[in-house]
Design a protein around this motif. Structure first.
Motif, PDB file in Angstrom:
ATOM      1  N   UNK A  37     -30.272  38.567  55.827  1.00 43.60           N
ATOM      2  CA  UNK A  37     -29.036  38.268  54.346  1.00 43.60           C
ATOM      3  C   UNK A  37     -28.469  38.735  54.965  1.00 43.60           C
ATOM      4  N   UNK A  38     -27.862  38.916  55.323  1.00 39.91           N
ATOM      5  CA  UNK A  38     -26.166  39.801  55.835  1.00 39.91           C
ATOM      6  C   UNK A  38     -25.490  38.751  56.285  1.00 39.91           C
ATOM      7  N   UNK A  39     -25.881  37.706  56.515  1.00 45.19           N
ATOM      8  CA  UNK A  39     -25.148  37.149  57.474  1.00 45.19           C
ATOM      9  C   UNK A  39     -25.852  34.947  56.501  1.00 45.19           C
ATOM     10  N   UNK A  40     -24.874  34.171  56.327  1.00 47.72           N
ATOM     11  CA  UNK A  40     -24.669  33.105  55.515  1.00 47.72           C
ATOM     12  C   UNK A  40     -23.762  32.028  55.611  1.00 47.72           C
ATOM     13  N   UNK A  41     -24.145  30.379  55.632  1.00 48.48           N
ATOM     14  CA  UNK A  41     -23.371  29.624  55.636  1.00 48.48           C
ATOM     15  C   UNK A  41     -22.847  29.374  54.523  1.00 48.48           C
ATOM     16  N   UNK A  74     -32.786  30.361  51.502  1.00 44.42           N
ATOM     17  CA  UNK A  74     -32.797  31.392  51.053  1.00 44.42           C
ATOM     18  C   UNK A  74     -31.198  31.552  50.980  1.00 44.42           C
ATOM     19  N   UNK A  75     -30.846  31.913  49.555  1.00 47.31           N
ATOM     20  CA  UNK A  75     -29.568  31.789  49.555  1.00 47.31           C
ATOM     21  C   UNK A  75     -28.928  33.284  48.221  1.00 47.31           C
ATOM     22  N   UNK A 155     -28.328  31.495  53.411  1.00 49.38           N
ATOM     23  CA  UNK A 155     -28.662  32.525  54.344  1.00 49.38           C
ATOM     24  C   UNK A 155     -29.074  32.127  55.951  1.00 49.38           C
ATOM     25  N   UNK A 156     -28.913  32.535  56.759  1.00 52.28           N
ATOM     26  CA  UNK A 156     -29.018  31.889  58.077  1.00 52.28           C
ATOM     27  C   UNK A 156     -30.376  33.125  58.471  1.00 52.28           C
ATOM     28  N   UNK A 157     -31.315  32.158  59.515  1.00 49.08           N
ATOM     29  CA  UNK A 157     -32.371  32.808  60.152  1.00 49.08           C
ATOM     30  C   UNK A 157     -32.827  34.224  60.528  1.00 49.08           C
ATOM     31  N   UNK A 183     -29.657  28.277  62.119  1.00 52.31           N
ATOM     32  CA  UNK A 183     -30.076  27.275  61.183  1.00 52.31           C
ATOM     33  C   UNK A 183     -30.415  28.482  60.325  1.00 52.31           C
ATOM     34  N   UNK A 184     -30.076  27.965  58.556  1.00 49.14           N
ATOM     35  CA  UNK A 184     -30.527  28.393  57.920  1.00 49.14           C
ATOM     36  C   UNK A 184     -32.297  28.814  57.601  1.00 49.14           C
ATOM     37  N   UNK A 185     -32.143  29.614  56.608  1.00 45.27           N
ATOM     38  CA  UNK A 185     -34.068  29.568  56.628  1.00 45.27           C
ATOM     39  C   UNK A 185     -34.510  28.761  55.097  1.00 45.27           C
TER      40      UNK A 185
END
Length: 274
Positions: A37-41, A74-75, A155-157, A183-185
């Motif tokens: 949850x701390x990192x996402x595209x 997850x966003x 969010x990333x995996x 990859x994102x989750x």
């Protein structure tokens, strides 16, 4: 076909017996729904300063085919302003190995409610309409597009070594070259009830109580779920044998009741709850 994700966040539920998970990169934490949850595209709209309409897309190739029953992503949103956030998640086929093409979209969903980026929250659940069939060995995209004022992240995996073919583009620009990146989750399930399997759906409402009964043609979907929308909310019914039943209390006024997963508009019913 575009489906609204009612209520925004839907808590994950166990896979029903006849469903198959064809892709899943959520981690074991949070009962199998962990992600970074701390990192996402970034997924952002054209009216967001310094972002310029960022779209993200990941390609996957299922080893097993079937009708899409459920997708989880997850966003979060970035709480820097009070402007509305909206993300459309599209599912296009990939017949030629190129970037996502709107002409190939099988189904899409609109997400309008998000948790903040400072904590874990249940992933968004996208219920399939029962009309999008994936074929084993063929490729597809999951493509996230932000609304005008959207400032969100996919969010990333939890494991940065888990990769998928990825591309992105900004408004007015071409897609970047496709490359394997973290990859994102996401989790994708196939199976579940199809519209062709529904024999009859009956919805009635009296004195504020909505009663729902759906009959299927066979008992092969025992334990599966159906989604019923009644305008101000939605509910899931569990199939027992060939029948799914349920009720919702404390409703009022006229409303349209629909079987939305699978999506079977021929059973849309207008009721008056008084």
């Amino acid at each position: 076909m575009t489906l609204a994700v009612l209520g925004g966040l839907v808590a994950p539920s166990p896979t029903a017996p006849a469903q198959t998970t064809i892709y899943n990169n959520f981690g074991p934490g949070h009962e199998g729904w962990d992600y970074n949850w701390g990192l996402g595209w970034t997924v952002a709209g054209p009216d967001v300063p310094n972002q310029y309409g960022v779209e993200q897309a990941f390609r996957f190739t299922p080893s097993e085919g079937g009708v899409v029953s459920d997708i989880w992503v997850a966003m979060w949103y970035v709480p820097l302003d009070q402007l509305p956030d909206e993300v459309t998640v599209r599912l296009p086929a990939d017949p030629d190995g190129g970037p996502p093409n709107p002409e190939n979209v099988l189904e899409d969903w609109v997400i309008t409610e998000f948790e903040s980026w400072d904590h874990w929250s249940p992933p968004h659940h996208l219920a399939g309409s029962g009309r999008s069939r994936l074929e084993a060995g063929k490729s597809y995209w999951l493509w996230a597009v932000g609304g005008q004022t959207t400032r969100c992240g996919w969010c990333m995996n939890v494991d940065p070594r888990v990769l998928l073919p990825h591309t992105l583009r900004r408004e007015g620009e071409n897609w970047l070259p496709i490359a394997n990146e973290t990859a994102s989750a996401v989790r994708i399930d196939v199976g579940g009830v199809t519209c062709d399997a529904v024999r009859k759906a009956r919805f009635t409402c009296r004195s504020g109580k909505l009663k729902m009964k759906v009959k299927l043609k066979t008992d092969e979907f025992d334990g599966q779920t159906l989604t019923i929308d009644y305008e101000t909310g939605s509910t899931r019914l569990v199939v027992s044998g060939r029948t799914a039943r349920g009720k919702v209390k404390r409703l009022s006024g006229p409303r349209l009741v629909r079987l939305t997963a699978p999506s079977c508009p021929q059973f849309d019913t207008r009721v008056d709850c008084g």
